[in-house]
Design a protein around this motif. Structure first.
Motif, PDB file in Angstrom:
ATOM      1  N   LYS A 260     -13.269 -28.833  24.567  1.00 20.51           N
ATOM      2  CA  LYS A 260     -12.176 -29.353  23.752  1.00 20.51           C
ATOM      3  C   LYS A 260     -12.708 -29.959  22.464  1.00 20.51           C
ATOM      4  O   LYS A 260     -12.101 -29.797  21.388  1.00 20.51           O
ATOM      5  CB  LYS A 260     -11.364 -30.385  24.536  1.00 20.51           C
ATOM      6  CG  LYS A 260     -10.141 -30.884  23.764  1.00 20.51           C
ATOM      7  CD  LYS A 260      -9.232 -31.730  24.641  1.00 20.51           C
ATOM      8  CE  LYS A 260      -7.976 -32.144  23.872  1.00 20.51           C
ATOM      9  NZ  LYS A 260      -7.045 -32.925  24.713  1.00 20.51           N
TER      10      LYS A 260
ATOM     11  N   PHE B 186      -6.413 -26.395  16.889  1.00 17.35           N
ATOM     12  CA  PHE B 186      -6.216 -27.186  18.104  1.00 17.35           C
ATOM     13  C   PHE B 186      -6.272 -28.675  17.778  1.00 17.35           C
ATOM     14  O   PHE B 186      -7.170 -29.134  17.071  1.00 17.35           O
ATOM     15  CB  PHE B 186      -7.296 -26.853  19.125  1.00 17.35           C
ATOM     16  CG  PHE B 186      -7.326 -25.412  19.538  1.00 17.35           C
ATOM     17  CD1 PHE B 186      -6.507 -24.944  20.544  1.00 17.35           C
ATOM     18  CD2 PHE B 186      -8.186 -24.519  18.901  1.00 17.35           C
ATOM     19  CE1 PHE B 186      -6.536 -23.606  20.927  1.00 17.35           C
ATOM     20  CE2 PHE B 186      -8.239 -23.186  19.272  1.00 17.35           C
ATOM     21  CZ  PHE B 186      -7.403 -22.719  20.286  1.00 17.35           C
TER      22      PHE B 186
ATOM     23  N   GLU C 299      -4.361 -16.217  28.214  1.00 17.80           N
ATOM     24  CA  GLU C 299      -5.338 -17.071  28.890  1.00 17.80           C
ATOM     25  C   GLU C 299      -6.709 -16.420  28.753  1.00 17.80           C
ATOM     26  O   GLU C 299      -6.860 -15.218  28.984  1.00 17.80           O
ATOM     27  CB  GLU C 299      -4.987 -17.264  30.366  1.00 17.80           C
ATOM     28  CG  GLU C 299      -3.756 -18.119  30.586  1.00 17.80           C
ATOM     29  CD  GLU C 299      -3.604 -18.534  32.026  1.00 17.80           C
ATOM     30  OE1 GLU C 299      -3.214 -19.701  32.265  1.00 17.80           O
ATOM     31  OE2 GLU C 299      -3.872 -17.704  32.920  1.00 17.80           O
TER      32      GLU C 299
ATOM     33  N   THR D  55       1.737 -25.614  22.884  1.00 14.93           N
ATOM     34  CA  THR D  55       0.695 -26.422  23.530  1.00 14.93           C
ATOM     35  C   THR D  55      -0.375 -25.525  24.124  1.00 14.93           C
ATOM     36  O   THR D  55      -0.163 -24.318  24.338  1.00 14.93           O
ATOM     37  CB  THR D  55       1.283 -27.318  24.634  1.00 14.93           C
ATOM     38  OG1 THR D  55       1.860 -26.478  25.648  1.00 14.93           O
ATOM     39  CG2 THR D  55       2.336 -28.242  24.077  1.00 14.93           C
ATOM     40  N   TYR D  56      -1.510 -26.123  24.369  1.00 16.04           N
ATOM     41  CA  TYR D  56      -2.600 -25.428  25.046  1.00 16.04           C
ATOM     42  C   TYR D  56      -3.159 -26.359  26.115  1.00 16.04           C
ATOM     43  O   TYR D  56      -2.942 -27.568  26.091  1.00 16.04           O
ATOM     44  CB  TYR D  56      -3.696 -25.033  24.051  1.00 16.04           C
ATOM     45  CG  TYR D  56      -4.544 -26.187  23.557  1.00 16.04           C
ATOM     46  CD1 TYR D  56      -5.767 -26.496  24.149  1.00 16.04           C
ATOM     47  CD2 TYR D  56      -4.102 -27.000  22.495  1.00 16.04           C
ATOM     48  CE1 TYR D  56      -6.535 -27.567  23.700  1.00 16.04           C
ATOM     49  CE2 TYR D  56      -4.865 -28.069  22.041  1.00 16.04           C
ATOM     50  CZ  TYR D  56      -6.082 -28.345  22.649  1.00 16.04           C
ATOM     51  OH  TYR D  56      -6.840 -29.400  22.213  1.00 16.04           O
TER      52      TYR D  56
ATOM     53  N   LEU E 137      -9.154 -21.343  28.522  1.00 13.40           N
ATOM     54  CA  LEU E 137      -8.234 -21.792  27.483  1.00 13.40           C
ATOM     55  C   LEU E 137      -6.916 -21.068  27.697  1.00 13.40           C
ATOM     56  O   LEU E 137      -6.865 -19.836  27.680  1.00 13.40           O
ATOM     57  CB  LEU E 137      -8.794 -21.473  26.101  1.00 13.40           C
ATOM     58  CG  LEU E 137      -7.826 -21.586  24.916  1.00 13.40           C
ATOM     59  CD1 LEU E 137      -7.335 -23.023  24.745  1.00 13.40           C
ATOM     60  CD2 LEU E 137      -8.470 -21.076  23.638  1.00 13.40           C
ATOM     61  N   SER E 138      -5.838 -21.832  27.895  1.00 11.21           N
ATOM     62  CA  SER E 138      -4.526 -21.244  28.159  1.00 11.21           C
ATOM     63  C   SER E 138      -3.522 -21.735  27.130  1.00 11.21           C
ATOM     64  O   SER E 138      -3.401 -22.943  26.900  1.00 11.21           O
ATOM     65  CB  SER E 138      -4.044 -21.609  29.564  1.00 11.21           C
ATOM     66  OG  SER E 138      -2.711 -21.157  29.776  1.00 11.21           O
ATOM     67  N   PHE E 139      -2.821 -20.773  26.483  1.00 13.68           N
ATOM     68  CA  PHE E 139      -1.680 -21.108  25.627  1.00 13.68           C
ATOM     69  C   PHE E 139      -0.483 -21.186  26.579  1.00 13.68           C
ATOM     70  O   PHE E 139       0.196 -20.191  26.831  1.00 13.68           O
ATOM     71  CB  PHE E 139      -1.496 -20.046  24.545  1.00 13.68           C
ATOM     72  CG  PHE E 139      -2.629 -20.020  23.547  1.00 13.68           C
ATOM     73  CD1 PHE E 139      -2.508 -20.673  22.332  1.00 13.68           C
ATOM     74  CD2 PHE E 139      -3.814 -19.362  23.842  1.00 13.68           C
ATOM     75  CE1 PHE E 139      -3.553 -20.668  21.410  1.00 13.68           C
ATOM     76  CE2 PHE E 139      -4.863 -19.343  22.931  1.00 13.68           C
ATOM     77  CZ  PHE E 139      -4.737 -19.995  21.717  1.00 13.68           C
ATOM     78  N   ASP E 140      -0.275 -22.382  27.124  1.00 18.95           N
ATOM     79  CA  ASP E 140       0.549 -22.517  28.331  1.00 18.95           C
ATOM     80  C   ASP E 140       2.041 -22.638  28.079  1.00 18.95           C
ATOM     81  O   ASP E 140       2.823 -22.585  29.029  1.00 18.95           O
ATOM     82  CB  ASP E 140       0.057 -23.695  29.172  1.00 18.95           C
ATOM     83  CG  ASP E 140       0.184 -25.029  28.448  1.00 18.95           C
ATOM     84  OD1 ASP E 140       0.043 -25.050  27.203  1.00 18.95           O
ATOM     85  OD2 ASP E 140       0.419 -26.056  29.117  1.00 18.95           O
TER      86      ASP E 140
ATOM     87  N   ASN F 118       4.653 -19.326  22.686  1.00 27.00           N
ATOM     88  CA  ASN F 118       4.414 -19.366  21.251  1.00 27.00           C
ATOM     89  C   ASN F 118       4.769 -17.994  20.696  1.00 27.00           C
ATOM     90  O   ASN F 118       4.158 -16.981  21.072  1.00 27.00           O
ATOM     91  CB  ASN F 118       2.948 -19.702  20.963  1.00 27.00           C
ATOM     92  CG  ASN F 118       2.662 -19.860  19.479  1.00 27.00           C
ATOM     93  OD1 ASN F 118       2.763 -18.925  18.703  1.00 27.00           O
ATOM     94  ND2 ASN F 118       2.305 -21.079  19.078  1.00 27.00           N
TER      95      ASN F 118
ATOM     96  N   VAL G  87      -1.121 -26.912  19.470  1.00 25.58           N
ATOM     97  CA  VAL G  87      -1.841 -25.883  18.732  1.00 25.58           C
ATOM     98  C   VAL G  87      -0.898 -25.253  17.711  1.00 25.58           C
ATOM     99  O   VAL G  87       0.293 -25.058  17.987  1.00 25.58           O
ATOM    100  CB  VAL G  87      -2.423 -24.821  19.686  1.00 25.58           C
ATOM    101  CG1 VAL G  87      -1.330 -24.107  20.476  1.00 25.58           C
ATOM    102  CG2 VAL G  87      -3.270 -23.799  18.922  1.00 25.58           C
TER     103      VAL G  87
END
Length: 429
Positions: free
Chosen positions: A44, A75, A141, A97-98, A108-111, A114, A81
Motif C-alpha cells: 500500500k 491510490f 483483481e 475503492t480498492y 489488489l482488488s478494485f472492489d 468503477n 482510487v
C-alpha cells in the motif's frame, strides 16, 4: 536382567542424543498473520507513493485479442482510487475503492464498481466488444508479483495476464496524456490493412482492435504472426513483445505522414515500412453507396426494378427518392431508401473474403416501413440483384473509388454499379 539392561542402554542413548542436539530455531521472527499484514502495508505504501498516479499498460484478455490500453490510476491512503483511460473521454475520472488482501499472495482488488476499470471485465461489455457473457475478458483483481516505487508488476487473478504499472511523471496532466493517445488512435483507426515490405520480404497485415495479424508465405505455407500493441503518448504503436519478421525484431512503430496516407516505420532502425491499404470490400461496407437502375446489368434485375417503378410506386402514390447501401453494424449492411420522404430499410448480413469478395444475405429484419414494403408490396424485387449472392468487386480507383462494380460470382451478367455520389431519382438515372 538382559531385558532391563537393554532398556537402560536405550534410555541412556536417547538422553545423550538429546543433549547433543541443538535447540530448534524459529525460522520466522513473526507470525504468518503479521508477515501478511506487513507485506500488504508495504504494498500500500508503494501504491500510494506515486504522487501523480500510475500508468497501467493493461491487456485485458488472456489471448491478447483486444490489444492494450492505457489506464491511469491514483491510490489514496483512505482506500479510494481515481481511474481514467484512453478508451473513455480524456478528461473523465471515475472514483471508487480498492482493497489489498491476501489470497495465495497479496492481491489488489478494485472492489467497488468503477465504470472505467470494470469496462474491461464486464461480461456484458458496455461498448459491445467481445461476445455477450465474456466481454473483453479482463480482470479487476490482480496478484501483486512485484512492488517497488519504480515499477509494479501485476498478474490478473482470472486470466493470469501480466500487467506493468510505472509512476506517471508529476509534470504530466492526465487529460493531456490521454488526449495524445486518443489523437494518435484517431490516425491509426483510419487504417484496417497494411502492406509490409522489408527488402524482398513482403507480408499482408490486417488490424483488429489493437492487434496486428501479419501473414506471409514461407515455402508452401502461410504463416500468421499476431502482434498486440498499445498506443503511446508519443503517438507510436508499441508492441507488447518484440515482433520478429524475416529475422528482424521490431518493438515500436512511428507514423510518418505524407501527401497520401502516410506510412509506419520501426523506431529501432529496421529498414521496413507498413503502408496502409484499403480493401474494396472494406470501403464498400464502411461507406454509403448509391444505386441507379442504369447501374444494373442483369435483365431480370432491371425487369423487377421496373415493375416496382411502374406498379408499386403508383400504388403508394410516391416516388423513390434514393436507395443506397449504408453500414449498420460490424457485420450488417442496411439497404436504405426514401419514398416521398418516408425512409425504410432492410438488413443484410455481410461476409467478406480476401480484399474484394462480399456476400449479402437477408437478415429478415428491418424497420416498420421496410417490413411493410417487403410483406405487402413485393419489395423482394428491389433486393433481387444482391440478396443471397457473392460478388467480386472492382472499382474506378484503388485509392479513392467513386464507382464500385459488383459482379455476381455465379452469374457474370448480374453486375451492379454503386456510386459514391448521391443519386436522386434512381429509377430515372
Amino acid at each position: 536382567m538382559k531385558k532391563i539392561f537393554n532398556l537402560l542402554f536405550i534410555s541412556l542413548a536417547v538422553a545423550l542424543y538429546s543433549s547433543c542436539t541443538p535447540e530448534e530455531e524459529n525460522l520466522f521472527n513473526d507470525s504468518s498473520a503479521n508477515r501478511i499484514e506487513a507485506t500488504l502495508k508495504a504494498d500500500k505504501e508503494v501504491l500510494t507513493s506515486a504522487k501523480n498516479g500510475w500508468l497501467m499498460e493493461y491487456y485485458p484478455s488472456a489471448n491478447l485479442t483486444y490489444g492494450g490500453y492505457n489506464i491511469l490510476v491514483s491510490f489514496a491512503e483512505d482506500g479510494t482510487v481515481q481511474v481514467a483511460s484512453d478508451i473513455y473521454d480524456a478528461g473523465a475520472k471515475v472514483a471508487s475503492t480498492y482493497v489489498l488482501k491476501q489470497s495465495a499472495g497479496p492481491v489488489l482488488s478494485f472492489d467497488t464498481h468503477n465504470e472505467i476499470m470494470h469496462f474491461f471485465s464486464d461480461p456484458h461489455n458496455p461498448g459491445g466488444i467481445g461476445s455477450d457473457g465474456k466481454g473483453m475478458e479482463g480482470d479487476f483483481e490482480f496478484t501483486i508479483m512485484e512492488a517497488t516505487k519504480d515499477k509494479v508488476i501485476l498478474k490478473g487473478k482470472k486470466n493470469l495476464t501480466k500487467i506493468i504499472m510505472t509512476p506517471l511523471a508529476e509534470t504530466v496532466a492526465w487529460k493531456d496524456f490521454l488526449q495524445g493517445v486518443q489523437d494518435a488512435d484517431e490516425v491509426f483507426s483510419q487504417f484496417i490493412a497494411y502492406k509490409y515490405t522489408e527488402g524482398d520480404f513482403k507480408a499482408d497485415v490486417t488490424v483488429s482492435y489493437r492487434n496486428l495479424a501479419i501473414t506471409y508465405t514461407e515455402g508452401d505455407n502461410d504463416v500468421t504472426v499476431e502482434a498486440p500493441y498499445i498506443i503511446t503518448t508519443e503517438g507510436n504503436i508499441k508492441f507488447r513483445e518484440p515482433m520478429v519478421l524475416n529475422g528482424k525484431s521490431i518493438e515500436e512503430l512511428k507514423y510518418q505522414p505524407d501527401e497520401k496516407y502516410g506510412t509506419f516505420s520501426p523506431t529501432n532502425g529496421v529498414n521496413a515500412l507498413f503502408t496502409p491499404t484499403f480493401p474494396l470490400n472494406y470501403l464498400l461496407l464502411n461507406n454509403d453507396w448509391y444505386f441507379a437502375m442504369s447501374g444494373l446489368g442483369d435483365p431480370q434485375a432491371i425487369a423487377r426494378w421496373n415493375a416496382i417503378k411502374t406498379q408499386v410506386m403508383p400504388a403508394l402514390g410516391v416516388s423513390l427518392d434514393y436507395a443506397l447501401f449504408t453500414p449498420y453494424d460490424a457485420t450488417t449492411t442496411a439497404f436504405y431508401w426514401s419514398c416521398g420522404g418516408t425512409v425504410g430499410f432492410l438488413l443484410f448480413n455481410n461476409k467478406t473474403a480476401g480484399d474484394n469478395q462480399v456476400n449479402f444475405t437477408f437478415a429478415s429484419r428491418g424497420n416498420n416501413f421496410g417490413v411493410t414494403l417487403w410483406n405487402d408490396y413485393n419489395w423482394s424485387y428491389m433486393v433481387y440483384p444482391f440478396n443471397g449472392k457473392t460478388f467480386t468487386l472492382s472499382a474506378d480507383s484503388d485509392e479513392n473509388p467513386t464507382v464500385i462494380t459488383m459482379t455476381d460470382n455465379s452469374n457474370s451478367k448480374n453486375t451492379i454499379k454503386l456510386y459514391k455520389e448521391e443519386i436522386l431519382g434512381p429509377f430515372n438515372k
